[in-house]
Design an enzyme around this catalytic site. Structure first.
Site, mmCIF file in Angstrom:
data_model
loop_
_atom_site.group_PDB
_atom_site.id
_atom_site.type_symbol
_atom_site.label_atom_id
_atom_site.label_comp_id
_atom_site.label_asym_id
_atom_site.label_seq_id
_atom_site.Cartn_x
_atom_site.Cartn_y
_atom_site.Cartn_z
ATOM 1 N N ASP A 1 -49.788 -33.934 48.362
ATOM 2 C CA ASP A 1 -50.180 -33.628 49.575
ATOM 3 C C ASP A 1 -50.080 -32.286 50.342
ATOM 4 O O ASP A 1 -48.839 -32.169 50.396
ATOM 5 C CB ASP A 1 -49.812 -34.921 50.460
ATOM 6 C CG ASP A 1 -50.383 -34.746 51.976
ATOM 7 O OD1 ASP A 1 -51.522 -35.375 52.078
ATOM 8 O OD2 ASP A 1 -49.911 -34.175 52.959
ATOM 9 N N TYR B 1 -49.810 -25.577 56.110
ATOM 10 C CA TYR B 1 -48.589 -25.443 55.382
ATOM 11 C C TYR B 1 -48.594 -24.024 54.932
ATOM 12 O O TYR B 1 -47.349 -23.766 54.566
ATOM 13 C CB TYR B 1 -48.527 -26.504 54.453
ATOM 14 C CG TYR B 1 -48.595 -28.070 54.917
ATOM 15 C CD1 TYR B 1 -48.558 -28.343 56.369
ATOM 16 C CD2 TYR B 1 -48.530 -29.045 54.029
ATOM 17 C CE1 TYR B 1 -48.729 -29.669 56.874
ATOM 18 C CE2 TYR B 1 -48.637 -30.292 54.469
ATOM 19 C CZ TYR B 1 -48.830 -30.583 55.690
ATOM 20 O OH TYR B 1 -48.961 -31.973 56.181
ATOM 21 N N LYS C 1 -55.849 -30.531 53.920
ATOM 22 C CA LYS C 1 -56.562 -30.918 55.135
ATOM 23 C C LYS C 1 -56.909 -29.627 55.778
ATOM 24 O O LYS C 1 -56.657 -28.425 55.581
ATOM 25 C CB LYS C 1 -55.171 -31.435 55.971
ATOM 26 C CG LYS C 1 -54.529 -32.388 55.158
ATOM 27 C CD LYS C 1 -53.425 -33.267 56.173
ATOM 28 C CE LYS C 1 -52.547 -33.720 55.376
ATOM 29 N NZ LYS C 1 -51.306 -33.134 54.717
ATOM 30 N N HIS D 1 -57.459 -32.702 59.730
ATOM 31 C CA HIS D 1 -55.714 -32.734 60.055
ATOM 32 C C HIS D 1 -55.499 -33.481 61.312
ATOM 33 O O HIS D 1 -54.562 -34.279 61.295
ATOM 34 C CB HIS D 1 -55.262 -31.349 60.006
ATOM 35 C CG HIS D 1 -53.742 -31.212 59.630
ATOM 36 N ND1 HIS D 1 -53.340 -30.340 58.941
ATOM 37 C CD2 HIS D 1 -52.822 -32.438 60.031
ATOM 38 C CE1 HIS D 1 -51.967 -30.492 58.727
ATOM 39 N NE2 HIS D 1 -51.622 -31.891 59.210
HETATM 40 N N1 LIG Z 1 -51.085 -35.302 58.571
HETATM 41 C C1 LIG Z 1 -50.081 -34.787 59.346
HETATM 42 O O1 LIG Z 1 -50.103 -34.679 60.456
HETATM 43 C C2 LIG Z 1 -48.588 -34.711 58.555
HETATM 44 C C3 LIG Z 1 -47.426 -34.603 59.464
HETATM 45 C C4 LIG Z 1 -46.053 -34.504 58.600
HETATM 46 C C5 LIG Z 1 -46.189 -34.762 57.606
HETATM 47 N N2 LIG Z 1 -47.224 -34.770 56.609
HETATM 48 C C6 LIG Z 1 -47.309 -34.864 55.115
HETATM 49 O O2 LIG Z 1 -46.195 -36.183 54.983
HETATM 50 C C7 LIG Z 1 -45.330 -35.500 54.153
HETATM 51 C C8 LIG Z 1 -43.948 -35.959 54.339
HETATM 52 O O3 LIG Z 1 -43.490 -36.003 55.528
HETATM 53 P P1 LIG Z 1 -42.154 -35.046 56.365
HETATM 54 O O4 LIG Z 1 -42.039 -34.095 55.185
HETATM 55 O O5 LIG Z 1 -42.743 -34.841 57.688
HETATM 56 O O6 LIG Z 1 -41.012 -36.091 56.300
HETATM 57 P P2 LIG Z 1 -40.244 -37.271 55.231
HETATM 58 O O7 LIG Z 1 -40.869 -37.299 53.944
HETATM 59 O O8 LIG Z 1 -40.361 -38.346 56.061
HETATM 60 O O9 LIG Z 1 -38.840 -36.773 55.266
HETATM 61 C C9 LIG Z 1 -38.576 -35.431 54.697
HETATM 62 C C10 LIG Z 1 -36.954 -35.012 54.815
HETATM 63 O O10 LIG Z 1 -36.130 -36.242 54.409
HETATM 64 C C11 LIG Z 1 -35.321 -35.596 53.594
HETATM 65 N N3 LIG Z 1 -35.338 -36.693 52.242
HETATM 66 C C12 LIG Z 1 -36.291 -36.603 51.237
HETATM 67 N N4 LIG Z 1 -36.049 -37.533 50.474
HETATM 68 C C13 LIG Z 1 -34.581 -37.955 50.763
HETATM 69 C C14 LIG Z 1 -33.591 -38.763 50.008
HETATM 70 N N5 LIG Z 1 -34.063 -39.711 49.146
HETATM 71 N N6 LIG Z 1 -32.518 -38.814 50.825
HETATM 72 C C15 LIG Z 1 -32.130 -38.274 51.860
HETATM 73 N N7 LIG Z 1 -32.994 -37.551 52.399
HETATM 74 C C16 LIG Z 1 -34.281 -37.289 52.003
HETATM 75 C C17 LIG Z 1 -35.777 -34.136 53.184
HETATM 76 O O11 LIG Z 1 -34.923 -33.273 52.674
HETATM 77 P P3 LIG Z 1 -34.879 -32.415 51.529
HETATM 78 O O12 LIG Z 1 -36.329 -31.742 51.438
HETATM 79 O O13 LIG Z 1 -34.030 -31.024 51.976
HETATM 80 O O14 LIG Z 1 -34.416 -32.815 50.353
HETATM 81 C C18 LIG Z 1 -36.487 -34.076 54.202
HETATM 82 O O15 LIG Z 1 -35.655 -33.392 55.149
HETATM 83 C C19 LIG Z 1 -45.163 -34.019 54.137
HETATM 84 O O16 LIG Z 1 -44.565 -33.281 53.434
HETATM 85 C C20 LIG Z 1 -46.704 -33.946 54.684
HETATM 86 O O17 LIG Z 1 -47.275 -33.861 53.192
HETATM 87 C C21 LIG Z 1 -48.360 -34.901 57.266
#
Ligand SMILES: NC(=O)c1ccc[n+]([C@@H]2O[C@H](COP(=O)([O-])OP(=O)(O)OC[C@H]3O[C@@H](n4cnc5c(N)ncnc54)[C@H](OP(=O)(O)O)[C@@H]3O)[C@@H](O)[C@H]2O)c1
Length: 276
Positions: A48, A53, A78, A111
């Site tokens: 994704d 990004y 997106k 998005h």
């Molecule tokens: N459509 C939208 O508006 C929107 C908005 C936000 C996000 N997204 C999508 O959703 C995806 C995921 O959301 P997100 O990146 O915001 O947050 P997330 O996946 O909820 O959390 C990512 C964070 O958690 C840490 N982490 C991951 N796995 C872990 C584990 N097993 N143990 C401990 N910590 C862990 C990562 O650290 P490290 O990377 O340092 O390991 C990072 O700091 C995004 O990458 C993007 O593709 C979409």
């Protein structure tokens, strides 16, 4: 490490998406190739990204060098807010596809609705054309609230396959998910780990200890048992693998109830009604 394959979810147009994929928000382009490469080696097949990004090229390089056949991959990108509108959408899609180095994507999303711009209907109609032309296998939305979805359904022809929204134990989106279920729209969770904010929660830590799993694995397992599609992000190889190792155990009903009790309406990201 579990070798259980990731189950697929069948979307309302018959296309299937892995229930667990890999997100790359906030990963710099030059680091994205390594992170996506590790994810693909570990067994992820759904990636994704988004134009905003700035790492579609990094994703594309990882896809190209992975050796994974294109038909086994599921690539989502997106359309950014500034590119809403019919012609701008078509041009932005071309730019994304070129950066990804692909001939088609699997899923193209609006998005954010950015309601004050009032362009998401035209934008979606352009995406319907991209779908008809075979340039994307499915179209959907992100951050749409029930009112935005209702308007979209009333004025356009194709029901979005999914709505990607902020969703985690602190923001469970029950009303929105009921609307999705009623209309055949799948729910995809962004920030499924609340960007790490809930991993120290006592209830989650207790469940993790009982199952011999990490808090992140418990949260991802909760999503999967709720039927949600998840796209956790990590740049840490050990976590990338750990987040995929969630198919060899199951939360009990008591565990599910304990996580359900954590809903507090906590947003980590913007409110879709006011982000423009
Ligand atoms: N459509 C939208 O508006 C929107 C908005 C936000 C996000 N997204 C999508 O959703 C995806 C995921 O959301 P997100 O990146 O915001 O947050 P997330 O996946 O909820 O959390 C990512 C964070 O958690 C840490 N982490 C991951 N796995 C872990 C584990 N097993 N143990 C401990 N910590 C862990 C990562 O650290 P490290 O990377 O340092 O390991 C990072 O700091 C995004 O990458 C993007 O593709 C979409």
């Amino acid at each position: 490490m579990s070798t259980t394959p990731v189950p697929n979810v069948t979307l309302n147009n018959g296309v299937t998406i892995p229930q667990l994929g890999f997100g790359v928000f906030q990963v710099p382009d030059e680091e994205t190739t390594a992170a996506v490469g590790t994810a693909l080696e570990s067994g992820y097949r759904s990636i994704d990204t988004a134009a905003v990004y700035g790492n579609e090229a990094g994703v594309g390089r990882a896809l190209a060098s992975s050796g994974v056949p294109r038909e086994e991959l599921f690539v989502t990108t997106k359309l950014w807010n500034d590119d809403q509108g019919c012609d701008a959408t078509l041009a932005a899609f071309d730019a994304s596809l070129e950066k990804l180095g692909l001939e088609y994507v699997d899923l193209y999303l609006i998005h954010w609705p950015t309601p004050a711009r009032d362009r998401y209907l035209d934008t979606y109609r352009a995406m319907e054309k991209l779908l008809a032309d075979g340039r994307t296998r499915a179209i959907g939305v992100s951050n749409f609230q029930p009112a935005h979805l209702r308007r979209l359904l009333d004025h356009t022809g194709i029901v979005p396959v999914l709505n990607q929204v902020e969703l985690h134990p602190g923001l469970q989106q029950r009303e929105l998910r009921a609307f999705h279920a009623e209309h055949g729209i799948a729910t995809e969770a962004w920030s499924p780990l609340a960007q790490g904010a809930l991993l120290k929660d006592e209830a989650i830590a207790g469940i993790a200890e009982r199952h011999g799993k990490t808090p992140a694995q418990v949260v991802l397992r909760w999503h999967l048992q709720e039927g949600t599609i998840v796209i956790p992000k990590s740049v840490t190889p050990e976590r990338i693998r750990q987040n995929l190792d969630v198919f060899g155990f199951a939360l009990t009903q008591a565990d599910m109830d304990a996580v359900a009790a954590l809903d507090s309406g906590m947003r980590t990201g913007p409110d879709p009604d006011t982000l423009n």
